[in-house]
Design an enzyme around this catalytic site. Structure first.
Site, short mmCIF file in Angstrom:
data_model
loop_
_atom_site.label_atom_id
_atom_site.label_comp_id
_atom_site.label_asym_id
_atom_site.label_seq_id
_atom_site.Cartn_x
_atom_site.Cartn_y
_atom_site.Cartn_z
N GLN A 127 81.23 86.60 55.70
CA GLN A 127 80.16 87.08 54.81
C GLN A 127 80.47 88.54 54.56
OE1 GLN A 127 77.47 86.19 52.92
NE2 GLN A 127 77.44 88.37 52.51
N CYS A 128 81.09 88.83 53.42
CA CYS A 128 81.62 90.18 53.20
C CYS A 128 80.67 91.14 52.50
CB CYS A 128 82.95 90.12 52.44
SG CYS A 128 84.29 89.48 53.47
N GLN A 129 79.73 90.65 51.70
CA GLN A 129 78.80 91.57 51.05
C GLN A 129 77.88 92.17 52.11
OE1 GLN A 129 76.07 89.90 48.16
NE2 GLN A 129 75.98 91.78 46.99
N GLY A 258 70.24 82.93 52.30
CA GLY A 258 69.90 81.68 51.63
C GLY A 258 71.12 81.15 50.91
N GLY A 259 71.78 82.07 50.22
CA GLY A 259 73.00 81.71 49.51
C GLY A 259 73.84 82.95 49.28
N GLU A 261 76.95 84.18 46.58
CA GLU A 261 77.58 83.78 45.33
C GLU A 261 79.10 83.89 45.31
OE1 GLU A 261 75.72 86.44 46.01
OE2 GLU A 261 76.25 88.19 44.81
N ASN A 262 79.77 83.47 46.38
CA ASN A 262 81.23 83.58 46.39
C ASN A 262 81.79 82.75 45.23
OD1 ASN A 262 81.22 85.21 48.77
ND2 ASN A 262 80.71 83.37 49.94
N HIS A 285 70.16 80.62 41.43
CA HIS A 285 70.32 82.07 41.61
C HIS A 285 71.80 82.40 41.84
CE1 HIS A 285 69.22 86.14 43.16
NE2 HIS A 285 70.30 85.94 43.89
N GLU A 286 72.42 81.69 42.77
CA GLU A 286 73.83 81.99 43.06
C GLU A 286 74.70 81.68 41.85
OE1 GLU A 286 73.77 83.75 45.48
OE2 GLU A 286 71.98 83.01 46.50
N HIS A 289 74.68 84.44 39.36
CA HIS A 289 75.56 85.56 39.72
C HIS A 289 76.95 85.43 39.09
CE1 HIS A 289 73.47 88.23 42.45
NE2 HIS A 289 73.11 87.27 43.27
N GLU A 308 71.06 92.07 41.59
CA GLU A 308 70.02 91.14 42.02
C GLU A 308 68.82 91.06 41.07
OE1 GLU A 308 70.69 88.97 44.07
OE2 GLU A 308 72.39 89.81 45.18
N ASP A 367 72.99 97.12 54.56
CA ASP A 367 72.23 96.04 55.20
C ASP A 367 70.86 96.52 55.68
OD1 ASP A 367 74.26 94.15 54.84
OD2 ASP A 367 75.24 94.72 56.73
N TYR A 375 65.55 92.99 43.90
CA TYR A 375 65.38 91.67 43.30
C TYR A 375 64.18 91.65 42.36
CZ TYR A 375 68.54 89.67 46.83
OH TYR A 375 69.62 89.37 47.61
N1 BES Z 1 74.13 88.19 47.15
C1 BES Z 1 72.94 87.75 47.76
C2 BES Z 1 73.03 87.72 49.26
C3 BES Z 1 73.39 89.05 49.87
C4 BES Z 1 72.77 90.21 49.47
C5 BES Z 1 74.36 89.12 50.84
C6 BES Z 1 73.13 91.44 50.03
C7 BES Z 1 74.71 90.33 51.40
C8 BES Z 1 74.10 91.50 50.99
C9 BES Z 1 72.52 86.37 47.26
O1 BES Z 1 72.79 86.17 45.91
C10 BES Z 1 71.04 86.26 47.38
O2 BES Z 1 70.36 87.02 46.77
N2 BES Z 1 70.56 85.30 48.16
C11 BES Z 1 69.14 85.06 48.30
C12 BES Z 1 68.75 83.95 47.39
C13 BES Z 1 67.42 84.07 46.75
C14 BES Z 1 67.16 85.39 46.10
C15 BES Z 1 67.21 82.96 45.75
C16 BES Z 1 68.88 84.70 49.74
O3 BES Z 1 69.81 84.77 50.55
O4 BES Z 1 67.75 84.39 50.10
ZN ZN Z 2 71.54 87.31 44.62
#
Ligand code: BES
Ligand code: ZN
Length: 584
Positions: A127-129, A258-259, A261-262, A285-286, A289, A308, A367, A375
């Protein structure tokens, strides 16, 4: 020196990486990758190049002729990691770094067989982001430096290696398999992603496939059967899909988001498998992206709202198109509720600057700054802009935006300048500075309107009657629970649970919304479930509020401390890092 990004040592005056060639051998026993990364430059370079690393053991660096290059690995900075400075005495087209990752690599989670659905094989994922790619590959870890890559993963032959890239081939050699992938489109390093495990797939459309462990693949294929239809909606909204395929991988329960977007292979939490397709929105959502984030990328974490906020907006449009306007309004209202709570929390914690869209994060770990603000405040800002110019004109604006910046990285300022050019006067009309640099939510924020929403609002903290509750969708349940005031009494909680058996719910969105109400109300029969949940999933969206709610009360804080002591080791390193201060 010209730093490109407050979260990277990358320097604009140094050679820029264009392509990564990566080879890694996955060692489940020692929990390390033995790896080799060749960084191919956009043009031959000399002088110094600074790379980002975190907890990497660097063995050697050579130039394109195989000559050893002098390098220094600095002491690590708490947020950035350790700078790797390589000196290039004469022009070279590429450098190759031999290194080993640490078992503590912040991007990686090494799972024991017991932590998987099948219980037989280990699992590894990345999980790099936002800034964890550097714990897997030494590189210029900023979205300003997009890279294409070719990669080769050597894994035990009984496992599959998946990458967010185009599959090239799998070759079995004795007890190992070598799996090759290529990413021909330039991507920001935070989208570098792979997983290794005992996984299988089901095709759910011509361009989409669901990967998961065998024990969950049927449920996953059913839950996400609509992916292809959503892809079509995405294309109608944002233009051609540039990534060829949209596959998803359902991860083990410890996946911290939750997800994610790789590209070509979105990673998903198994908590989406609610059995009613209600969580497909996370997949939408993903998917969204693919345009907003993966095509147009935030230049650094200070402009995260561009990723976001836009994607939340797109997600909402997809919900509207696939489930109807009313469902869209309810979905937007959920977002607003989460936003208000996040803002309340930041104000209480004395960090109101994190309620701005554009943030200042030098010295701050992205983080730690993560919240609903980028968002949902971002989405409201875009909705305000849309409301001002009208949907038809806004759709042309979206197309022009994507056409102009595709495969680029932009800042808030770039976005504002473009918007002023395309929609002159609109930013002033909606008071954009209040949105971008002001605290909280401006008063002119668009509000969702819906009769269903009004009905839930009118109920307040009263227990719904059986007829009403029977008609409620999962979103309405969630809205009802999330809109409950923190002052709900224990009696109300008890009545709710007696009538609707909320503690026994299996759908996580409702279950967690309920557990938060129950904990705040001091309804102790729900506490064992709250505690067990903390050891069952690693999704931070659930862990963070539950730990906070438990810590907020003297009588439940010990539960949180006990759960963290017991489960921290099985959380992803990122989750461990953000939860530690909550229970600390
Ligand atoms: N890119 C994000 C997850 C993320 C954000 C990872 C910041 C690392 C650092 C992903 O697209 C996301 O927003 N996931 C949400 C989904 C939701 C908004 C529908 C999640 O994980 O809940
Ligand atoms: Zn997102």
């Amino acid at each position: 020196m010209a730093r490109l990004d407050p979260h990277s040592y990358a320097d604009a005056s140094h050679p820029q990486t264009r392509t990564l060639r990566w080879k890694a051998r996955v060692d489940f026993e020692r929990r390390v990758l033995d790896a080799e990364a060749t960084l191919v430059f956009a043009a031959p370079g000399e002088g110094v190049i600074d790379l980002d690393t975190r907890a990497l053991a660097v063995q050697s660096v050579v130039d394109d002729a195989g000559r050893a290059l002098p390098f220094t690995l600095d002491a690590p900075d708490g947020v950035l990691g350790a700078r790797l400075s390589v000196t290039l005495p004469s022009p070279t087209g590429s450098i190759t770094v031999r290194y080993r990752t640490s078992p503590e690599a912040t991007a990686l989670q090494w799972l024991t067989p017991e932590q998987t659905a099948g219980k037989k094989a280990p699992f590894l994922f990345s999980q790099c982001q936002a800034i964890h790619a550097r714990s897997v590959v030494p590189l210029q870890d900023t979205p300003r430096v997009r890279i294409t890559f070719e990669a080769e993963l050597t894994v035990p032959a009984n496992l599959r290696a998946l990458m967010a890239a185009a599959f090239v081939k799998r070759a079995v050699e004795g007890d190992v398999a070598v799996e090759s992938y290529a990413m021909p489109q330039p991507v920001p390093p935070y989208l570098f992603a792979f997983a290794v495990g005992d996984v299988v797939f089901r095709d759910v459309g011509p361009r989409s496939r669901v990967w998961a462990e065998a024990a969950v693949v049927e449920a996953a294929a059913w839950e996400f059967a609509e992916i292809d239809a959503h892809l079509a909606v995405g294309e109608r909204l944002f233009g051609p899909y540039d990534w060829d395929r949209f596959d998803v991988l359902v991860m083990p329960p410890s996946f911290p988001y939750g997800g994610m977007e790789n590209p070509r292979l979105t990673f998903l939490t198994p908590t989406l498998l609610a059995g009613d397709r209600s969580q497909v929105r996370v997949v939408s959502h993903e998917l969204a992206h693919s345009w907003t984030g993966n095509l147009i990328t935030n230049a650094n974490a200070e402009h995260f709202w561009l990723n976001e906020g836009w994607t939340r907006y797109a997600e909402l449009r997809i919900v509207e198109a696939t489930e109807g306007v009313e469902a869209g309004a309810l979905h937007a209202a959920l977002g607003r509720r989460g936003l208000d709570r996040a803002i309340e929390r930041f104000v209480k914690e004395g960090r109101p600057e994190l309620t701005k869209l554009r943030t200042h994060l030098a010295g701050v770990d992205p983080d730690d700054a993560f919240s609903e603000v980028p968002y949902d405040k971002g989405c409201l800002f875009i909705l305000a802009l849309e409301a001002h110019v009208g949907r038809a004109r806004f759709e042309r604006f979206i197309r022009a935006y994507i056409e102009t910046f595709r495969f680029g990285a932009i800042t808030t300022e770039d976005f504002l300048a473009f918007t002023e050019r395309e929609l002159p006067g609109a930013l002033a009309a909606i008071d954009a500075p209040a949105w971008i640099d002001g605290h909280g939510v401006p008063a002119n924020a668009p509000a969702s309107k819906s009769a269903l929403l009004d009905a839930i609002g009118a109920l307040g903290a009263r227990v719904p009657d059986a007829d009403t509750a029977a008609r409620w969708s999962p979103t309405e349940w969630q809205l009802y629970l999330e809109a409950m005031p923190d002052t709900v009494t224990r009696e109300t909680a008890e009545a709710l649970d007696a009538r609707y058996h909320l503690t026994q719910k299996s759908a996580y969105e409702i279950l967690v919304a309920w557990l938060l109400v129950a904990v705040r109300a001091g309804y102790e029969p729900a506490l064992p479930r709250a505690e067990s949940l903390l050891g069952e999933v690693g999704r931070m969206k659930y862990l963070k509020p539950l730990y906070r709610a438990l810590m907020d009360r003297a009588d439940t804080a010990p539960i949180a401390r006990r759960a963290f002591a017991r489960h921290a080791a099985s959380y992803h390193p990122i989750a461990r890092m953000v939860i530690a201060p909550i229970v600390g």
